[in-house]
Design an enzyme around this catalytic site. Sequence first.
Site, short mmCIF file in Angstrom:
data_model
loop_
_atom_site.label_atom_id
_atom_site.label_comp_id
_atom_site.label_asym_id
_atom_site.label_seq_id
_atom_site.Cartn_x
_atom_site.Cartn_y
_atom_site.Cartn_z
N GLY A 115 0.78 -1.29 -0.12
CA GLY A 115 -0.08 0.17 -0.05
C GLY A 115 0.75 1.32 0.04
O GLY A 115 2.19 1.38 -0.16
N VAL B 238 1.73 3.62 2.58
CA VAL B 238 2.67 3.79 3.66
C VAL B 238 3.45 2.45 3.78
O VAL B 238 4.67 2.49 3.80
CB VAL B 238 1.77 3.80 5.05
CG1 VAL B 238 2.73 3.74 6.16
CG2 VAL B 238 0.95 5.22 5.04
N TYR C 135 -14.54 1.09 9.86
CA TYR C 135 -13.15 1.18 10.01
C TYR C 135 -12.73 1.74 11.46
O TYR C 135 -11.74 0.98 12.20
CB TYR C 135 -12.49 2.55 8.95
CG TYR C 135 -11.20 2.86 9.11
CD1 TYR C 135 -10.18 2.03 8.56
CD2 TYR C 135 -10.70 4.21 9.50
CE1 TYR C 135 -8.78 2.38 8.74
CE2 TYR C 135 -9.39 4.42 9.48
CZ TYR C 135 -8.69 3.45 8.92
OH TYR C 135 -7.36 4.05 8.85
N ALA D 199 -0.78 -0.63 13.17
CA ALA D 199 -1.02 0.75 12.70
C ALA D 199 -2.48 1.02 13.08
O ALA D 199 -3.24 0.39 12.05
CB ALA D 199 -0.70 0.74 11.10
N TYR E 200 -3.74 -9.09 24.29
CA TYR E 200 -2.22 -10.05 23.80
C TYR E 200 -1.26 -9.65 25.13
O TYR E 200 -0.52 -10.56 25.46
CB TYR E 200 -1.84 -10.17 22.33
CG TYR E 200 -2.63 -11.35 21.95
CD1 TYR E 200 -3.81 -11.31 21.52
CD2 TYR E 200 -1.55 -12.40 21.43
CE1 TYR E 200 -4.35 -12.58 20.77
CE2 TYR E 200 -2.18 -13.66 20.84
CZ TYR E 200 -3.64 -13.58 20.44
OH TYR E 200 -3.97 -14.57 19.85
P1 NAD Z 1 -3.57 1.66 1.61
O1 NAD Z 1 -4.82 1.18 1.46
O2 NAD Z 1 -2.63 2.24 0.53
O3 NAD Z 1 -2.77 0.25 2.24
C1 NAD Z 1 -3.22 -0.84 2.72
C2 NAD Z 1 -2.67 -2.03 2.24
O4 NAD Z 1 -3.28 -3.44 2.85
C3 NAD Z 1 -3.05 -2.36 0.89
O5 NAD Z 1 -1.68 -2.70 0.11
C4 NAD Z 1 -4.02 -3.30 0.84
O6 NAD Z 1 -4.09 -4.22 -0.36
C5 NAD Z 1 -3.57 -4.29 2.02
N1 NAD Z 1 -4.56 -5.09 2.77
C6 NAD Z 1 -6.07 -4.47 3.08
N2 NAD Z 1 -6.70 -5.70 3.45
C7 NAD Z 1 -5.82 -6.57 3.34
C8 NAD Z 1 -6.01 -8.07 3.83
N3 NAD Z 1 -7.08 -8.37 4.47
N4 NAD Z 1 -4.82 -8.73 3.82
C9 NAD Z 1 -3.55 -8.32 3.28
N5 NAD Z 1 -3.60 -7.08 2.94
C10 NAD Z 1 -4.62 -6.33 2.94
O7 NAD Z 1 -3.50 2.50 2.89
P2 NAD Z 1 -2.46 3.32 3.89
O8 NAD Z 1 -2.86 4.70 3.64
O9 NAD Z 1 -1.29 2.83 3.01
O10 NAD Z 1 -2.35 2.67 5.20
C11 NAD Z 1 -1.72 1.83 5.77
C12 NAD Z 1 -1.89 1.37 7.30
O11 NAD Z 1 -2.11 2.71 8.06
C13 NAD Z 1 -3.61 1.05 7.39
O12 NAD Z 1 -3.77 0.05 8.44
C14 NAD Z 1 -4.10 2.32 7.83
O13 NAD Z 1 -5.40 2.20 8.66
C15 NAD Z 1 -3.09 3.00 8.76
N6 NAD Z 1 -3.16 4.43 8.63
C16 NAD Z 1 -3.24 5.52 7.36
C17 NAD Z 1 -3.24 6.54 7.49
C18 NAD Z 1 -3.10 7.56 6.30
O14 NAD Z 1 -3.42 8.73 6.34
N7 NAD Z 1 -2.71 7.08 5.31
C19 NAD Z 1 -3.69 7.29 8.74
C20 NAD Z 1 -4.24 6.55 9.82
C21 NAD Z 1 -3.83 5.03 9.72
#
Ligand code: NAD
Length: 320
Positions: free
Chosen positions: A10, A12, A152, A121, A166
């Site tokens: 993804g 991040v 979410y 995260a 845990y």
């Molecule tokens: P993103 O959607 O780009 O990345 C999420 C990744 O998780 C994707 O590659 C997706 O394919 C993968 N994924 C989703 N469900 C899955 C599953 N069941 N099994 C395996 N892979 C799975 O989002 P991001 O912005 O990169 O976010 C990454 C993490 O950081 C997330 O957990 C998100 O909640 C957290 N987060 C991000 C932000 C932000 O502003 N970007 C803010 C708060 C929290």
Amino acid sequence: MRAVVTGGAGFVGSRVCEVLINSGAEVVCLDNLLTGATANLGGLLGHPAFRFEHCDVADGFGSRAVAAALRPGVDLVLHLASPASPVDYLEHPIETLDAGSRGTRAALELAERHDARLVLASTSEVYGDPQVHPQTEDYWGNVSSVGPRSVYDESKRFGEALTAGYRRAHGTDTGIVRIFNTYGPRMRERDGRVVPTFVRQALAGEPLTIAGDGSQTRSLCYVDDLVDGLLAFARSGHPGPMNLGNPHELTVRRIAEDVIRATGSRSRTEHVERPVDDPGMRCPDITLARTELGWAPRVAWADGLARTVSWFRSRSRGAA
Ligand code: NAD
């Protein structure tokens, strides 16, 4: 150091994988590509210390290929797998709940089995529409358990509870970070988050759609800063929860104006209805991260925005 990054394909996660590989770690990236893409992994795919396996974390890590990738051992599990943007989690509500519940359980079991540290995260969305500003880690939040965004918010809150459970019940080395709005290259232009939406609209000469009157605030952290903080937290052994984000708070209206300026666009702004439960304010109190990690964001909004715009520009040139 052998790290497992769930959600590593993804926005991040792919940056996390890159920084880990550059620091000499071995990385196993597990992702079901629901909202990510192997294109984000670019040069990593051929790297000898990097391995990508298609895997849905909600199903655990028992498939033959994943088990083989994990067999040499795991020191760190960074659990990022989850749809993260409103467009994505509203389109995939059950998958989102599964990633935060069954997926987090599987990630915790993996960490426990290998005596590894797990970092969850989590998100500022656990604060919901906050009544405390800026948000400190001891604030419990103001979240609807049944509204559209609850898939979410509550999945992350449950993930936090499971992670804390845990640690208490099994002594697992866990840590929880609450990530605030992060932006930068590799965001998808239609993922619905404010920066890619405005940048796409500005580059296309379309009106920038401001939800409501635009007086709601967001505090935007450039992805490189966030990843530095996340990895510092992973190294620290701190249990969290710990806020990671940039406290520089901007109204959505101001973000739109800055994007128009940074792109040199002739777009105007237009107002659209605000989504249900859209938070009115977002600003992290990062005292804990400053004190415990010596971390603070370094990339100014103007610089991060310029880098992001240039990435979106180069992509649209590539697609043309
Ligand atoms: P993103 O959607 O780009 O990345 C999420 C990744 O998780 C994707 O590659 C997706 O394919 C993968 N994924 C989703 N469900 C899955 C599953 N069941 N099994 C395996 N892979 C799975 O989002 P991001 O912005 O990169 O976010 C990454 C993490 O950081 C997330 O957990 C998100 O909640 C957290 N987060 C991000 C932000 C932000 O502003 N970007 C803010 C708060 C929290």
